[in-house]
Design a protein around this motif. Structure first.
Motif, PDB file in Angstrom:
ATOM      1  N   THR A 140       0.836  -1.205   0.000  1.00 52.23           N
ATOM      2  CA  THR A 140       0.000   0.000   0.000  1.00 52.23           C
ATOM      3  C   THR A 140       0.866   1.247   0.000  1.00 52.23           C
ATOM      4  O   THR A 140       0.523   2.251  -0.640  1.00 52.23           O
ATOM      5  CB  THR A 140      -0.921  -0.005   1.230  1.00 52.23           C
ATOM      6  N   PHE A 141       1.996   1.190   0.714  1.00 45.08           N
ATOM      7  CA  PHE A 141       2.930   2.318   0.715  1.00 45.08           C
ATOM      8  C   PHE A 141       3.424   2.605  -0.696  1.00 45.08           C
ATOM      9  O   PHE A 141       3.529   3.759  -1.109  1.00 45.08           O
ATOM     10  CB  PHE A 141       4.108   1.995   1.648  1.00 45.08           C
ATOM     11  N   PHE A 142       3.721   1.551  -1.469  1.00 46.78           N
ATOM     12  CA  PHE A 142       4.188   1.745  -2.836  1.00 46.78           C
ATOM     13  C   PHE A 142       3.100   2.359  -3.718  1.00 46.78           C
ATOM     14  O   PHE A 142       3.393   3.129  -4.635  1.00 46.78           O
ATOM     15  CB  PHE A 142       4.669   0.422  -3.430  1.00 46.78           C
ATOM     16  N   ILE A 143       1.844   2.014  -3.455  1.00 41.94           N
ATOM     17  CA  ILE A 143       0.744   2.655  -4.180  1.00 41.94           C
ATOM     18  C   ILE A 143       0.755   4.162  -3.893  1.00 41.94           C
ATOM     19  O   ILE A 143       0.563   4.995  -4.790  1.00 41.94           O
ATOM     20  CB  ILE A 143      -0.602   2.033  -3.786  1.00 41.94           C
ATOM     21  N   GLY A 144       0.989   4.515  -2.636  1.00 45.78           N
ATOM     22  CA  GLY A 144       1.090   5.933  -2.277  1.00 45.78           C
ATOM     23  C   GLY A 144       2.248   6.623  -2.977  1.00 45.78           C
ATOM     24  O   GLY A 144       2.128   7.771  -3.412  1.00 45.78           O
ATOM     25  N   GLU A 145       3.385   5.909  -3.111  1.00 43.67           N
ATOM     26  CA  GLU A 145       4.520   6.480  -3.841  1.00 43.67           C
ATOM     27  C   GLU A 145       4.160   6.760  -5.288  1.00 43.67           C
ATOM     28  O   GLU A 145       4.555   7.775  -5.867  1.00 43.67           O
ATOM     29  CB  GLU A 145       5.727   5.532  -3.775  1.00 43.67           C
ATOM     30  N   GLY A 146       3.407   5.851  -5.900  1.00 49.96           N
ATOM     31  CA  GLY A 146       2.950   6.095  -7.265  1.00 49.96           C
ATOM     32  C   GLY A 146       2.042   7.309  -7.345  1.00 49.96           C
ATOM     33  O   GLY A 146       2.136   8.110  -8.285  1.00 49.96           O
ATOM     34  N   LEU A 147       1.175   7.473  -6.357  1.00 52.16           N
ATOM     35  CA  LEU A 147       0.280   8.630  -6.332  1.00 52.16           C
ATOM     36  C   LEU A 147       1.047   9.930  -6.146  1.00 52.16           C
ATOM     37  O   LEU A 147       0.560  11.003  -6.533  1.00 52.16           O
ATOM     38  CB  LEU A 147      -0.757   8.473  -5.209  1.00 52.16           C
ATOM     39  N   SER A 148       2.256   9.873  -5.567  1.00 55.08           N
ATOM     40  CA  SER A 148       3.044  11.090  -5.390  1.00 55.08           C
ATOM     41  C   SER A 148       3.439  11.705  -6.723  1.00 55.08           C
ATOM     42  O   SER A 148       3.774  12.892  -6.786  1.00 55.08           O
ATOM     43  CB  SER A 148       4.295  10.795  -4.550  1.00 55.08           C
ATOM     44  N   GLY A 149       3.430  10.914  -7.778  1.00 50.79           N
ATOM     45  CA  GLY A 149       3.656  11.471  -9.109  1.00 50.79           C
ATOM     46  C   GLY A 149       2.366  11.769  -9.843  1.00 50.79           C
ATOM     47  O   GLY A 149       2.280  12.718 -10.616  1.00 50.79           O
ATOM     48  N   LEU A 150       1.326  10.971  -9.553  1.00 51.65           N
ATOM     49  CA  LEU A 150       0.064  11.128 -10.274  1.00 51.65           C
ATOM     50  C   LEU A 150      -0.748  12.322  -9.774  1.00 51.65           C
ATOM     51  O   LEU A 150      -1.310  13.081 -10.578  1.00 51.65           O
ATOM     52  CB  LEU A 150      -0.748   9.842 -10.125  1.00 51.65           C
ATOM     53  N   ILE A 151      -0.802  12.524  -8.474  1.00 50.59           N
ATOM     54  CA  ILE A 151      -1.643  13.586  -7.917  1.00 50.59           C
ATOM     55  C   ILE A 151      -1.209  14.979  -8.375  1.00 50.59           C
ATOM     56  O   ILE A 151      -2.046  15.776  -8.827  1.00 50.59           O
ATOM     57  CB  ILE A 151      -1.684  13.479  -6.379  1.00 50.59           C
ATOM     58  N   PRO A 152       0.093  15.344  -8.288  1.00 48.66           N
ATOM     59  CA  PRO A 152       0.472  16.672  -8.790  1.00 48.66           C
ATOM     60  C   PRO A 152       0.146  16.868 -10.270  1.00 48.66           C
ATOM     61  O   PRO A 152      -0.252  17.965 -10.683  1.00 48.66           O
ATOM     62  CB  PRO A 152       1.988  16.725  -8.546  1.00 48.66           C
ATOM     63  N   ALA A 153       0.300  15.801 -11.063  1.00 46.78           N
ATOM     64  CA  ALA A 153      -0.006  15.911 -12.490  1.00 46.78           C
ATOM     65  C   ALA A 153      -1.492  16.169 -12.709  1.00 46.78           C
ATOM     66  O   ALA A 153      -1.868  16.996 -13.557  1.00 46.78           O
ATOM     67  CB  ALA A 153       0.428  14.642 -13.215  1.00 46.78           C
TER      68      ALA A 153
END
Length: 454
Positions: A140-153
């Motif tokens: 789940t932490f890795f999913i959050g890491e992916g969102l760290s690039g997706l959310i700002p975009a």
């Protein structure tokens, strides 16, 4: 309780690279205001590399003075620093200072360093902390890491690029002919930018909110009960300790210390405990490390430095789309790697050549700036955006493939992965900074006043 912990782990992971990713997707708007203008991406690239003193310091302290740095305290410190730096950036990003008679955005550059310091240091602190929790929360932490690039975009796409238009501006000039001076009016086309849907202030406040969410999530994660760990260790102490130690070694060395793919290098299924061992010859391993160095140099140093020169000649909207969509391509490539993992060296070589080809096109367009190919055509706009997206996506997938291969080999192999990734990123940034900022190899121009041959 388990669902809440999953939510907290995801929110904690979002804070890992969200600020640096946010800076990159906001650059298309920043270059229109800050005095560095088209030079700005090269400044950000070199600053990110300088910020790697953070993880280097933490690594050396853990190596030579183990136990002196408290992991929880370090995470509290860097995330709090990220919240404050992001908040200050929201209000100070457009403040400038004169240095040697030239205007520079000193507050922005300094705060960019602290934001980069936070994100780089998170790579060597966040994941080891997550190893204290049950294994399913690491995914789940890795999913959050992916969102760290997706959310700002996604936020940047909602913000819009700020539509530009050409305005006929008049200037009063004095023309001297002989002994007579005549005042005359000249007209010149210049680019004017309409404001985006919401300001840069709001954008950085949203990034501050994400970092604050990360801080609160970490606060509650530190208070999660360790009942599962204690009971398992009590029943099977030797088995659990060996597996946990091996997991920490492999996962801890698998962190990203530069702007790159925010996803696990070897996605594991729920039932996996240890990665399967694969054997590779010295020649194949040398090839993998060479590819890692090459790909890291391109994605973290060379191409980001010239993205403004590659995209802005086609217009501000094109630059905005290239920056945001290529940023989204990174986590999407990681998702693809989770469902379609591969350890094929042939495929890795093909994708590396393809990604290098897209990067070469982007670089060629930057060299042609301010008059690139197909400048007045919608095909030119579409091709440069697609080229940036495919460049980022293919090489991000290559990084994941390399991590999967090396993780199946040994811990030391992953350590060398990190070393060569950092070396490639540093060499790329050091190569491009003088070419862009000192020797002026790349040329900028006002979009509306361009006079390119047709």
């Amino acid at each position: 309780m388990a669902l809440l912990t999953h939510f907290l782990a995801c929110a904690f992971g979002m804070g890992s690279w969200v600020t640096v990713n946010g800076l990159w997707v906001e650059v298309p708007l920043l270059v229109t205001v800050l005095p560095e203008q088209w030079y700005l991406p090269s400044y950000i690239t070199i600053i990110i590399q300088m910020a790697n003193v953070g993880p280097l310091f933490v690594t050396l302290m853990n190596r030579f003075r183990p136990g002196l740095l408290k992991e929880v305290a370090v995470i509290y410190a860097i995330v709090s620093m990220g919240v404050m730096a992001c908040l200050l950036l929201a209000f100070l990003w457009n403040h400038t200072s004169l240095i040697a008679g030239t205007s520079h955005s000193i507050p922005f550059l300094i705060l960019t360093f602290f934001l980069s310091l936070v994100d780089c240091t998170s790579s060597v602190t966040f994941l080891p902390f997550m190893m204290q929790l049950q294994p399913q929360y690491t995914n789940t932490f890795f999913i959050g890491e992916g969102l760290s690039g997706l959310i700002p975009a996604l936020i940047a796409l909602g913000q819009g690029s700020g539509i530009s238009h050409c305005t006929n501006v008049s200037y009063e000039v004095n023309i001297t002919t002989g002994n007579e001076t005549v005042e005359s009016t000249i007209f010149q086309l210049e680019t004017r930018y309409l404001p985006p849907k919401f300001s840069t202030l709001i954008f950085f406040l949203l990034m501050t909110a994400v970092m604050l969410t990360c801080l609160l999530a970490f606060f509650f994660l530190t208070r999660q009960p360790k009942v599962w760990e204690l009971s398992q260790q009590h029943l099977f102490p030797s088995n659990i300790m060996l597996n946990s130690f091996d997991q920490i070694l492999h996962e801890g060395a698998d962190s990203q210390l530069s702007r790159g793919c925010s996803c696990p290098k070897d996605p594991k299924g729920p039932g996996d405990i240890l990665p399967q061992k694969f054997s590779y010859s010295v020649t194949k391993l040398a090839l993998i490390y060479l590819l890692i160095t090459w790909v890291s140099a391109l994605t973290n140093g060379v191409l980001p430095s010239v993205q403004s020169y590659s995209c802005l000649p086609y217009g501000h909207t094109t630059y905005h789309l290239a920056a945001t969509l290529s940023s989204m391509a990174n986590p999407l490539a990681c998702v693809v790697a989770m469902f379609l993992p591969s350890r094929s060296l042939t495929l890795m070589g093909i994708l590396t050549m393809a990604g290098t080809g897209f990067g070469a096109y982007n670089m060629a367009i930057a060299v042609m700036s301010p008059c690139p190919l197909l400048q007045q055509s919608q095909w030119g706009d579409a091709i440069i955006v697609l080229s940036w997206v495919l460049f980022t996506g293919t090489l991000s997938y290559v990084k994941v493939m390399a991590g999967m291969i090396l993780r199946s080999r040994s811990h030391s192999a992953l350590v060398w992965y990190g070393v060569l990734e950092q070396l490639g990123s540093l060499l790329g940034a050091l190569l491009m900074f003088p070419l862009v900022n000192v020797y002026g190899l790349f040329k900028s121009a006002d979009y509306c006043s361009l006079q390119c041959p047709t």
